[in-house]
Design an enzyme around this catalytic site. Structure first.
Site, PDB file in Angstrom:
ATOM      1  N   ASN A 109       0.883  -1.161   0.000  1.00 51.45           N
ATOM      2  CA  ASN A 109       0.000   0.000   0.000  1.00 51.45           C
ATOM      3  C   ASN A 109       0.929   1.222   0.000  1.00 51.45           C
ATOM      4  OD1 ASN A 109      -1.822   2.015   0.545  1.00 51.45           O
ATOM      5  ND2 ASN A 109      -2.733   0.997   2.323  1.00 51.45           N
ATOM      6  N   LYS A 122       3.477   0.607   3.036  1.00 51.83           N
ATOM      7  CA  LYS A 122       3.043  -0.341   4.054  1.00 51.83           C
ATOM      8  C   LYS A 122       3.024  -1.707   3.369  1.00 51.83           C
ATOM      9  CE  LYS A 122      -0.905  -0.657   7.097  1.00 51.83           C
ATOM     10  NZ  LYS A 122      -2.303  -0.260   7.283  1.00 51.83           N
ATOM     11  N   ARG A 131      -2.714  -2.070  -3.374  1.00 53.59           N
ATOM     12  CA  ARG A 131      -3.922  -1.321  -3.100  1.00 53.59           C
ATOM     13  C   ARG A 131      -3.920  -0.110  -4.025  1.00 53.59           C
ATOM     14  NH1 ARG A 131      -5.236   3.103   1.415  1.00 53.59           N
ATOM     15  NH2 ARG A 131      -7.452   3.254   0.971  1.00 53.59           N
ATOM     16  N   HIS A 143     -12.967   2.612   0.517  1.00 55.22           N
ATOM     17  CA  HIS A 143     -12.877   1.569   1.560  1.00 55.22           C
ATOM     18  C   HIS A 143     -13.515   0.260   1.087  1.00 55.22           C
ATOM     19  CE1 HIS A 143     -12.917   4.914   4.870  1.00 55.22           C
ATOM     20  NE2 HIS A 143     -11.671   4.544   4.623  1.00 55.22           N
ATOM     21  N   ARG A 194     -12.098  15.348   8.251  1.00 51.27           N
ATOM     22  CA  ARG A 194     -12.975  15.684   7.121  1.00 51.27           C
ATOM     23  C   ARG A 194     -14.398  15.942   7.610  1.00 51.27           C
ATOM     24  NH1 ARG A 194     -11.483  10.460   3.771  1.00 51.27           N
ATOM     25  NH2 ARG A 194      -9.320  10.467   4.474  1.00 51.27           N
ATOM     26  N   ASP A 240      -8.286  12.440  16.654  1.00 53.91           N
ATOM     27  CA  ASP A 240      -8.291  11.072  17.145  1.00 53.91           C
ATOM     28  C   ASP A 240      -9.443  10.868  18.139  1.00 53.91           C
ATOM     29  OD1 ASP A 240      -5.963   8.704  17.412  1.00 53.91           O
ATOM     30  OD2 ASP A 240      -7.361   8.828  19.086  1.00 53.91           O
ATOM     31  N   ARG A 279      -9.976   8.613  20.419  1.00 52.56           N
ATOM     32  CA  ARG A 279      -9.583   8.331  21.808  1.00 52.56           C
ATOM     33  C   ARG A 279      -9.203   9.607  22.548  1.00 52.56           C
ATOM     34  NH1 ARG A 279      -5.384   3.623  21.273  1.00 52.56           N
ATOM     35  NH2 ARG A 279      -5.416   4.706  19.286  1.00 52.56           N
ATOM     36  N   GLU A 307      -7.867  -5.556   5.315  1.00 57.16           N
ATOM     37  CA  GLU A 307      -7.786  -5.238   3.891  1.00 57.16           C
ATOM     38  C   GLU A 307      -6.612  -5.961   3.240  1.00 57.16           C
ATOM     39  OE1 GLU A 307      -8.279  -1.214   5.520  1.00 57.16           O
ATOM     40  OE2 GLU A 307      -9.023  -0.659   3.551  1.00 57.16           O
TER      41      GLU A 307
HETATM   42  P1  ADP Z   1      -6.954   4.512   9.695  1.00 58.53           P
HETATM   43  O1  ADP Z   1      -8.172   4.979   8.954  1.00 58.53           O
HETATM   44  O2  ADP Z   1      -5.882   5.556   9.767  1.00 58.53           O
HETATM   45  O3  ADP Z   1      -6.474   3.127   9.311  1.00 58.53           O
HETATM   46  P2  ADP Z   1      -7.859   3.273  12.153  1.00 58.53           P
HETATM   47  O4  ADP Z   1      -8.760   2.280  11.508  1.00 58.53           O
HETATM   48  O5  ADP Z   1      -6.666   2.797  12.877  1.00 58.53           O
HETATM   49  O6  ADP Z   1      -7.447   4.449  11.194  1.00 58.53           O
HETATM   50  O7  ADP Z   1      -8.762   4.119  13.196  1.00 58.53           O
HETATM   51  C1  ADP Z   1      -8.251   5.182  13.915  1.00 58.53           C
HETATM   52  C2  ADP Z   1      -9.327   5.702  14.860  1.00 58.53           C
HETATM   53  O8  ADP Z   1      -9.720   4.659  15.757  1.00 58.53           O
HETATM   54  C3  ADP Z   1      -8.824   6.856  15.718  1.00 58.53           C
HETATM   55  O9  ADP Z   1      -9.782   7.881  15.773  1.00 58.53           O
HETATM   56  C4  ADP Z   1      -8.671   6.190  17.081  1.00 58.53           C
HETATM   57  O10 ADP Z   1      -8.823   7.075  18.130  1.00 58.53           O
HETATM   58  C5  ADP Z   1      -9.801   5.194  17.057  1.00 58.53           C
HETATM   59  N1  ADP Z   1      -9.612   4.222  18.131  1.00 58.53           N
HETATM   60  C6  ADP Z   1      -8.618   3.323  18.271  1.00 58.53           C
HETATM   61  N2  ADP Z   1      -8.732   2.687  19.461  1.00 58.53           N
HETATM   62  C7  ADP Z   1      -9.828   3.194  20.079  1.00 58.53           C
HETATM   63  C8  ADP Z   1     -10.454   2.982  21.332  1.00 58.53           C
HETATM   64  N3  ADP Z   1      -9.974   2.091  22.189  1.00 58.53           N
HETATM   65  N4  ADP Z   1     -11.564   3.690  21.619  1.00 58.53           N
HETATM   66  C9  ADP Z   1     -12.054   4.593  20.738  1.00 58.53           C
HETATM   67  N5  ADP Z   1     -11.492   4.857  19.558  1.00 58.53           N
HETATM   68  C10 ADP Z   1     -10.398   4.179  19.216  1.00 58.53           C
END
Ligand code: ADP
Length: 399
Positions: A9, A16, A92, A181, A242, A284, A286, A385
């Site tokens: 990717n 990646k 990808r 996606h 976004r 993010d 979290r 994926e």
């Molecule tokens: P990407 O689209 O970059 O691949 P991911 O699928 O890894 O992203 O998703 C990232 C999102 O998932 C972030 O907003 C992150 O905060 C959220 N996330 C990961 N772990 C948790 C958790 N334990 N609780 C809530 N959200 C989470």
């Protein structure tokens, strides 16, 4: 036929990768090379269960892929003996437009078709093309395969993919909903069919991919019939940075009242909006949850908006499908965000969604989080994926 499949990717400054032994689907190595062409390039990877880091100057993607291959073939670390064991490389590719409803073996025509879609994905297709070119020169004997983010959504009917704008924009400029996606939505759909023990042709699901980017798809009979992302990945759900769905007149409004350029507005909507724009804290989930727990009101409203907007789409796609077998949550926030899932499904019993608070206390693993009597199953399925790309690639390589 036994072979190794390398899945890559390629981004503008990163590669990646994951190496699979097929058909066993065993992951032998995986990693990420970051900051290609910048200061501080670094390859971090795992091989045979051990983790490694290599910091070294990587001026371009060609050098980057050679570094990855030399790491994979490092005999001292138990790497593969000979690169000819890599029978195929699965790439990808973000945008295949209307040209690709399926995964494709890459030849000159396919590569040209990917180039022809650069105007639709100016940030993504160029690095994907570069990845294909460097892999073709580094692994000339391996079959190169393109797996498109858009192809799963090519089954969406015209009444769902057209925008209500002059039809000539579709005919001449290919303006329509494409959706993204797709590899993730397709993977979790297949997995849901297995978990529910139902033929995929009979399966109706709503798949919510909630990562940094987020999209939700209505799947009828195993095929995508609508999805929230559109011409670009900006439409639909609220995301990390976004905006998702907004009044399109906002663009003219900002241009008129703030004298902003269209380029700056595009940046505002893509990079400074979503969770980040509302919370002012982070893109993010979290981090927003932590801030909200400490009383940050804007982080709190950002989280409420995020869940509310997923809820609206779940309701809309329930109406689209009529009969829904399952709602699937996947990607970072979907797999881990127990609170988010609970918020999305609050008060949704009349529509058939009954979440079980105890079962919902699950993070990052496959689970049915609905009550035993819920008319619609609510599933958590970690996406994969890379595995989907490896499977598609293997099918073409072993045919
Ligand atoms: P990407 O689209 O970059 O691949 P991911 O699928 O890894 O992203 O998703 C990232 C999102 O998932 C972030 O907003 C992150 O905060 C959220 N996330 C990961 N772990 C948790 C958790 N334990 N609780 C809530 N959200 C989470």
């Amino acid at each position: 036929m036994s072979m190794k499949v390398l899945v890559i990717n390629t981004g503008s400054s990163s590669i990646k990768f994951e190496l699979f032994q097929m058909p066993e689907e065993k992951v032998e190595a995986s990693g990420l090379l970051q900051r290609i062409g910048e200061e501080g390039s670094e390859l971090s990877y795992s091989l045979k269960g051990e983790k490694y880091k290599i910091a070294q100057k990587v001026p371009d993607h060609g050098v980057g892929l050679k570094l990855i291959i030399s790491a994979l073939t490092d005999g001292e670390k138990g790497g593969i003996e000979d690169i000819s064991e890599i029978g195929a490389v699965g790439h990808r590719v973000v945008h295949g437009g209307e040209a690709f409803a399926k995964t494709a073996k890459i030849d000159a025509d396919v590569l040209q078709a990917v180039r022809d879609h650069i105007d639709l994905a100016p940030l993504h297709n160029p690095p994907n093309i570069l990845g294909i070119e460097v892999a073709t020169s580094a692994l000339p004997k391996a079959l190169q395969v393109a797996v498109f983010d858009t192809s799963f959504h090519q089954s969406i009917p015209p009444h769902a993919y057209l925008y209500p704008v002059p039809y000539e924009l579709y005919e001449n400029q290919r303006v329509r909903r494409y959706g993204f996606h797709g590899t993730s939505h397709r993977y979790v759909t297949q997995r849901a069919a297995e978990l529910l023990d139902k033929p995929i042709e009979e399966l109706n699901v709503i798949t919510a991919h909630l990562g940094n980017g987020a999209s939700i798809t209505a799947v009828r009979g195993g095929k995508s019939v609508d999805t929230s992302m559109g011409l670009t990945p900006l439409e639909g759900l609220m995301m990390g940075t976004r905006c998702g769905d907004i009044d399109p007149a906002l663009i003219a409004f900002l241009e008129r009242t703030q004298k902003m350029s269209v380029g700056d507005i595009d940046k505002l909507l893509n990079k400074k909006s979503g969770l980040l724009g509302i919370s002012g804290v982070s893109n993010d989930m979290r981090t927003c949850e932590e801030a909200a727990a400490k009383g940050n009101e804007r982080a709190q409203i950002a989280l409420e908006m995020y869940a509310y907007r997923v809820k609206k789409y779940v309701g809309a796609y329930t109406a689209v499908l009529g009969r829904v077998d399952a709602l699937v949550f996947t990607a970072g926030a979907g797999e881990n965000g127990a609170e988010l899932r609970a918020q999305v499904l609050e008060n949704m019993e009349p529509l058939g969604y009954k979440i079980d608070p105890e079962r919902n206390a699950v993070r990052g693993k496959e689970a049915d989080v609905s009550t035993a009597d819920s008319p619609i199953r609510v599933l958590v399925i970690p996406t994969n994926e890379e595995l989907m790309i490896a499977r598609d690639t293997y099918v073409l390589a072993s045919a």
